[in-house]
Design a protein around this motif. Sequence first.
Motif, PDB file in Angstrom:
ATOM      1  N   ARG A  19       0.703 -63.135  24.771  1.00  0.00           N
ATOM      2  CA  ARG A  19      -0.553 -62.563  25.278  1.00  0.00           C
ATOM      3  C   ARG A  19      -1.112 -61.534  24.277  1.00  0.00           C
ATOM      4  NH1 ARG A  19      -3.020 -62.140  30.028  1.00  0.00           N
ATOM      5  NH2 ARG A  19      -1.381 -63.234  31.133  1.00  0.00           N
ATOM      6  N   PHE A  23      -4.718 -61.709  22.295  1.00  0.00           N
ATOM      7  CA  PHE A  23      -5.705 -60.620  22.284  1.00  0.00           C
ATOM      8  C   PHE A  23      -5.991 -60.149  20.853  1.00  0.00           C
ATOM      9  CE2 PHE A  23      -4.857 -59.920  26.891  1.00  0.00           C
ATOM     10  CZ  PHE A  23      -6.180 -59.988  27.309  1.00  0.00           C
ATOM     11  N   LEU A  57      -7.596 -66.419  30.040  1.00  0.00           N
ATOM     12  CA  LEU A  57      -8.482 -65.635  29.174  1.00  0.00           C
ATOM     13  C   LEU A  57      -9.935 -66.082  29.339  1.00  0.00           C
ATOM     14  CD1 LEU A  57      -6.308 -65.504  25.923  1.00  0.00           C
ATOM     15  CD2 LEU A  57      -6.773 -63.616  27.496  1.00  0.00           C
ATOM     16  N   TYR A  62     -12.613 -63.225  28.379  1.00  0.00           N
ATOM     17  CA  TYR A  62     -12.163 -62.730  27.080  1.00  0.00           C
ATOM     18  C   TYR A  62     -12.417 -63.800  26.025  1.00  0.00           C
ATOM     19  CZ  TYR A  62      -9.768 -59.010  29.588  1.00  0.00           C
ATOM     20  OH  TYR A  62      -9.482 -57.932  30.377  1.00  0.00           O
TER      21      TYR A  62
END
Length: 160
Positions: A19, A23, A57, A62
């Motif tokens: 994760r 990101f 996501l 995101y």
Amino acid sequence: MFNSEKTEKPKTLTGTRLRSYAFALLTRRDYSQAELIAKLNLYAINPEEVEKLVEELAQNNYQSDQRVAELTLASQLRKGKGLQRIKQALKAKQLDAELITEELQEVDWLDQAYQLKLKKFGEEVATDPKIKARQIRFLQYRGFDMGVIMKAIARTSEEE
């Protein structure tokens, strides 16, 4: 002695490390879902975990294929690319051209081609077949349709 075999990096990422890596990638630039999955699968142990993570996501915005498509369109237009080259760029990112169909229809392709022709060749309408052919090849390479190209190279500055 050289090792001709490619050494694969060990796949070690799972859970929070995966994760965090996702990101970290998304903070640098926007990726399409397919691009992000491919990048994460290089280091992830479990491909299903990658699929779920990318889906999550996307749900939390995101990651957005729509945003990637719009940014790609804007970038390609700034570079003076035509419709065909833009569709190629979207396909390379594994995006559906349908995501930005409306925006593609709103673009004045004739004006885009004419502005590019002005920048490269000036205002003068070419009468010499060799110069015309050069202009046509240039605009074809940039991804414009032949109908648009012919209008753009025949356009005079009074027609703007």
